[in-house]
Write a protein that holds these residues in place. Structure first.
Motif, mmCIF file in Angstrom:
data_model
loop_
_atom_site.group_PDB
_atom_site.id
_atom_site.type_symbol
_atom_site.label_atom_id
_atom_site.label_comp_id
_atom_site.label_asym_id
_atom_site.label_seq_id
_atom_site.Cartn_x
_atom_site.Cartn_y
_atom_site.Cartn_z
ATOM 1 N N ASP A 17 0.839 -1.196 0.000
ATOM 2 C CA ASP A 17 0.000 0.000 0.000
ATOM 3 C C ASP A 17 0.872 1.244 0.000
ATOM 4 O O ASP A 17 1.954 1.251 0.595
ATOM 5 C CB ASP A 17 -0.902 0.043 1.237
ATOM 6 N N VAL A 18 0.361 2.297 -0.629
ATOM 7 C CA VAL A 18 1.069 3.575 -0.686
ATOM 8 C C VAL A 18 0.077 4.657 -0.278
ATOM 9 O O VAL A 18 -1.027 4.743 -0.829
ATOM 10 C CB VAL A 18 1.590 3.862 -2.115
ATOM 11 N N VAL A 19 0.469 5.472 0.685
ATOM 12 C CA VAL A 19 -0.349 6.611 1.101
ATOM 13 C C VAL A 19 0.370 7.876 0.656
ATOM 14 O O VAL A 19 1.497 8.128 1.067
ATOM 15 C CB VAL A 19 -0.554 6.635 2.637
ATOM 16 N N VAL A 20 -0.281 8.646 -0.201
ATOM 17 C CA VAL A 20 0.253 9.939 -0.638
ATOM 18 C C VAL A 20 -0.467 11.004 0.166
ATOM 19 O O VAL A 20 -1.698 11.062 0.146
ATOM 20 C CB VAL A 20 0.012 10.167 -2.146
ATOM 21 N N VAL A 21 0.290 11.826 0.864
ATOM 22 C CA VAL A 21 -0.310 12.915 1.630
ATOM 23 C C VAL A 21 -0.024 14.218 0.896
ATOM 24 O O VAL A 21 1.124 14.616 0.724
ATOM 25 C CB VAL A 21 0.238 12.980 3.074
ATOM 26 N N ASP A 22 -1.095 14.857 0.447
ATOM 27 C CA ASP A 22 -1.008 16.163 -0.201
ATOM 28 C C ASP A 22 -1.299 17.199 0.873
ATOM 29 O O ASP A 22 -2.414 17.286 1.374
ATOM 30 C CB ASP A 22 -2.027 16.237 -1.334
ATOM 31 N N ASP A 23 -0.290 17.951 1.246
ATOM 32 C CA ASP A 23 -0.405 18.919 2.332
ATOM 33 C C ASP A 23 -0.952 20.247 1.815
ATOM 34 O O ASP A 23 -0.311 21.283 1.922
ATOM 35 C CB ASP A 23 0.952 19.095 3.016
ATOM 36 N N ALA A 24 -2.151 20.188 1.237
ATOM 37 C CA ALA A 24 -2.862 21.367 0.720
ATOM 38 C C ALA A 24 -2.084 22.084 -0.377
ATOM 39 O O ALA A 24 -2.148 23.298 -0.499
ATOM 40 C CB ALA A 24 -3.233 22.327 1.850
ATOM 41 N N SER A 25 -1.384 21.325 -1.184
ATOM 42 C CA SER A 25 -0.650 21.954 -2.287
ATOM 43 C C SER A 25 -1.633 22.510 -3.307
ATOM 44 O O SER A 25 -2.795 22.097 -3.375
ATOM 45 C CB SER A 25 0.285 20.939 -2.966
ATOM 46 N N GLU A 26 -1.165 23.442 -4.087
ATOM 47 C CA GLU A 26 -2.006 24.063 -5.116
ATOM 48 C C GLU A 26 -1.511 23.730 -6.510
ATOM 49 O O GLU A 26 -1.920 24.362 -7.478
ATOM 50 C CB GLU A 26 -2.041 25.574 -4.896
ATOM 51 N N ASP A 27 -0.649 22.712 -6.619
ATOM 52 C CA ASP A 27 -0.048 22.403 -7.919
ATOM 53 C C ASP A 27 -0.609 21.149 -8.577
ATOM 54 O O ASP A 27 -0.097 20.695 -9.588
ATOM 55 C CB ASP A 27 1.470 22.273 -7.769
ATOM 56 N N GLY A 28 -1.661 20.570 -8.011
ATOM 57 C CA GLY A 28 -2.265 19.397 -8.622
ATOM 58 C C GLY A 28 -1.650 18.078 -8.206
ATOM 59 O O GLY A 28 -1.875 17.055 -8.858
ATOM 60 N N THR A 29 -0.890 18.069 -7.126
ATOM 61 C CA THR A 29 -0.236 16.845 -6.672
ATOM 62 C C THR A 29 -1.231 15.704 -6.472
ATOM 63 O O THR A 29 -0.997 14.579 -6.932
ATOM 64 C CB THR A 29 0.538 17.100 -5.367
ATOM 65 N N ALA A 30 -2.341 15.955 -5.798
ATOM 66 C CA ALA A 30 -3.323 14.903 -5.532
ATOM 67 C C ALA A 30 -3.862 14.326 -6.836
ATOM 68 O O ALA A 30 -3.979 13.106 -6.980
ATOM 69 C CB ALA A 30 -4.460 15.441 -4.662
ATOM 70 N N ALA A 31 -4.172 15.170 -7.783
ATOM 71 C CA ALA A 31 -4.708 14.707 -9.069
ATOM 72 C C ALA A 31 -3.686 13.859 -9.818
ATOM 73 O O ALA A 31 -4.029 12.828 -10.396
ATOM 74 C CB ALA A 31 -5.143 15.895 -9.916
ATOM 75 N N VAL A 32 -2.435 14.279 -9.792
ATOM 76 C CA VAL A 32 -1.386 13.504 -10.458
ATOM 77 C C VAL A 32 -1.239 12.144 -9.786
ATOM 78 O O VAL A 32 -1.164 11.113 -10.458
ATOM 79 C CB VAL A 32 -0.041 14.259 -10.461
ATOM 80 N N ALA A 33 -1.238 12.116 -8.469
ATOM 81 C CA ALA A 33 -1.094 10.852 -7.741
ATOM 82 C C ALA A 33 -2.257 9.912 -8.057
ATOM 83 O O ALA A 33 -2.060 8.714 -8.257
ATOM 84 C CB ALA A 33 -1.001 11.112 -6.243
ATOM 85 N N ARG A 34 -3.454 10.461 -8.127
ATOM 86 C CA ARG A 34 -4.624 9.626 -8.457
ATOM 87 C C ARG A 34 -4.553 9.120 -9.895
ATOM 88 O O ARG A 34 -5.005 8.017 -10.191
ATOM 89 C CB ARG A 34 -5.906 10.417 -8.246
ATOM 90 N N SER A 35 -4.012 9.913 -10.778
ATOM 91 C CA SER A 35 -3.996 9.555 -12.201
ATOM 92 C C SER A 35 -2.994 8.458 -12.535
ATOM 93 O O SER A 35 -3.040 7.900 -13.631
ATOM 94 C CB SER A 35 -3.708 10.789 -13.054
ATOM 95 N N VAL A 36 -2.115 8.127 -11.614
ATOM 96 C CA VAL A 36 -1.118 7.081 -11.856
ATOM 97 C C VAL A 36 -1.808 5.742 -12.111
ATOM 98 O O VAL A 36 -1.299 4.901 -12.842
ATOM 99 C CB VAL A 36 -0.115 7.001 -10.682
ATOM 100 N N GLY A 37 -2.978 5.553 -11.516
ATOM 101 C CA GLY A 37 -3.753 4.347 -11.754
ATOM 102 C C GLY A 37 -3.278 3.129 -10.990
ATOM 103 O O GLY A 37 -3.639 2.009 -11.312
ATOM 104 N N ASP A 38 -2.481 3.333 -9.966
ATOM 105 C CA ASP A 38 -1.985 2.239 -9.139
ATOM 106 C C ASP A 38 -2.987 2.004 -8.011
ATOM 107 O O ASP A 38 -3.240 2.890 -7.203
ATOM 108 C CB ASP A 38 -0.611 2.602 -8.580
#
Length: 84
Positions: A17-38
């Motif tokens: 399992d991998v947990v990506v924590v986006d600390d309220a960034s405004e650069d789209g980090t969460a969207a990129v992490a979700r788009s990896v498809g893993d």
């Protein structure tokens, strides 16, 4: 956001399992992490920036809540070797 996809792509297969924590960034980090498809990746986003320590604590909390027996911290900037 520029590097998180590459960092996630390098995660070894033995990692369950991998947990990506986006600390309220405004650069789209969460969207990129979700788009990896893993399917191993869970993205957790802080509503406001809380700092690196809080991001690490959030990652640990989510990992252990998912049943992790151990955890490692890896920055999302792709400067760490995931095999380490």
């Amino acid at each position: 956001a520029r590097h998180v996809g590459r960092a996630l792509a390098g995660i070894p297969a033995f990692v369950d399992d991998v947990v990506v924590v986006d600390d309220a960034s405004e650069d789209g980090t969460a969207a990129v992490a979700r788009s990896v498809g893993d399917l191993r990746v869970e993205v957790v986003r802080h509503a406001r920036n809380r700092g690196v320590g809080a991001a690490i604590a959030t990652g640990y909390l989510h990992a252990f809540a998912r049943g992790a027996e151990g955890a490692a911290v890896m920055a999302g900037d792709a400067q760490m070797d995931p095999d380490d």
